[in-house]
Scaffold this active site. Structure first.
Site, short mmCIF file in Angstrom:
data_model
loop_
_atom_site.label_atom_id
_atom_site.label_comp_id
_atom_site.label_asym_id
_atom_site.label_seq_id
_atom_site.Cartn_x
_atom_site.Cartn_y
_atom_site.Cartn_z
N VAL A 1 0.87 -1.18 0.00
CA VAL A 1 0.00 0.00 0.00
C VAL A 1 0.91 1.23 0.00
O VAL A 1 1.92 1.25 0.69
CB VAL A 1 -0.90 0.03 1.24
CG1 VAL A 1 -1.79 1.28 1.24
CG2 VAL A 1 -1.76 -1.23 1.33
N CYS A 2 0.54 2.22 -0.79
CA CYS A 2 1.21 3.53 -0.74
C CYS A 2 2.71 3.34 -1.06
O CYS A 2 3.06 2.56 -1.95
CB CYS A 2 0.97 4.14 0.64
SG CYS A 2 1.28 5.91 0.78
N SER A 3 3.57 4.03 -0.35
CA SER A 3 5.00 3.93 -0.65
C SER A 3 5.58 2.58 -0.25
O SER A 3 6.77 2.33 -0.47
CB SER A 3 5.78 5.08 0.00
OG SER A 3 5.52 5.15 1.38
#
Lengths: 236, 236
Positions: A106-108
């Site tokens: 998820v995300c970075s």
């Protein structure tokens, strides 16, 4: 989802400077399943401070103790920038991925999959502010919210982990169960504004600038509190 | 949101059997603001186990140490059912509400506002599975996702805390900042199914039944692990 289902171990790595919602979105979707057991892993068991230090989450196990989880969800956060060359973390991802059923981020968090060499030539999602770093690992960044490439799933920024979590539920159980979890979490989103992605916010450049500015403060805090600088300006 | 802005203290009570996303949705929206400081309060500082016990969150302060927060967000979860007559918790809510700028809840957290006597005659949101309990406190339950009644905001189940959190950001700062936070969290939801609320799931009664069944397991775990039973069957 019968009583006899094999128990699936979901491992979520945590670290100082984690964005809590990155981890908690998928966790909340998956942990309610009777055939899923969740472990939070890190260099060692114990508490880690989330972004800005207001909240601690506890790792239940060390990386070494969970070499072969069935599902991996790597969350992101400003602290990830200090881990992109962290050998024990990257080795754990690489080794775990060899036998995992699903390897996700998820995300970075997807930058860690990239740094581990898992995304070469693959299309992948990440937070809109780090497309360039993801690309440097040979991935093809996309603004899609959830991307599946074989057993690798990557999600966009922060809140997108909920969408990915529900998709994962449907993959490891069935659509009916995933719909039930969506109802249990009452996930019928009604965002107050329509600025939830870069494309939609494009009409208001000052909104984008302010979002970057808020993110920059989070990154600066993560760096200041860990005595370690990264070469790339991420949130600016 | 100038440098001179007064720092607002956001207090989030935590407890054993908390649904983590209830707390983390609003937390994630609000904690990134430079003029917000977050404290996690409980009977005493220290770790509390979330639903099913996979994850611990740490309270940073005791209730006594934070008598007058500016913003209160009461999360819910199966464990709330064991707290509906918990005098220290209810006294804290009542006292804090006297001076708060905003008193809010997510999911079954609104039952605590109800038990504290704050919702008499007011329309309020909560998780769809506990409308009857909320009503028993004199509130008028609604299926709306976020409800504002003066300085009291209540949100529906679990994931609705993100919508409420962004609304709170707009109330304590301005719309531009709230839009920026929405972009930072990349909150452009794409739920995989359309079963996110009771009304939308109505066409599939087995989805509703399965959601109740999953919720029942969470409630049973919360009760079994705290040696305490409540009179009302909540998740059945």
């Amino acid at each position: 989802m019968t009583e006899e289902s094999k128990t699936l171990v979901l491992a979520i790595p945590i670290f100082n400077g984690i964005t809590v919602l990155d981890a908690v979105g998928p966790y909340e979707c998956l942990h309610v399943l009777p055939n899923v057991k969740v472990v939070f892993v890190s260099h060692q068991a114990g508490p880690y401070k989330a972004t800005l230090g207001y909240l601690s989450l506890s790792a239940t196990h060390s990386f070494d103790e969970v070499p072969h989880p069935d599902i991996i969800v790597v969350p992101g956060g400003p602290g990830i920038m200090l881990l992109l060359d962290d050998k024990p973390f990257l080795d754990w991802i690489r080794k775990a991925h060899e036998t995992s059923m699903y390897t996700t981020s998820v995300c970075s968090g997807s930058l860690m999959l990239g740094a581990a060499g898992l995304l070469k030539g693959l299309t992948a999602a990440t937070h809109w502010n780090v497309y360039d770093i993801l690309e440097s690992y040979g991935a093809k960044p996309t603004a899609d919210r959830v991307v599946q490439e074989g057993k690798i799933l990557t999600a966009a920024g922060v809140s997108s982990g909920i969408d990915m979590g529900l998709k994962l539920v449907s993959l490891i159980t069935d659509e009916k169960t995933a719909k039930s979890v969506q109802l249990l979490l009452e996930y019928d989103p009604q965002p107050p504004f329509d600025t939830g992605c870069l494309k939609k916010a494009a009409a208001e450049p000052d909104v984008i600038e302010r979002a970057k500015s808020i993110g920059y403060r989070l990154r600066a805090h993560a760096i200041d509190n860990h005595g370690n600088h990264v070469g790339e300006m991420v949130f600016s």
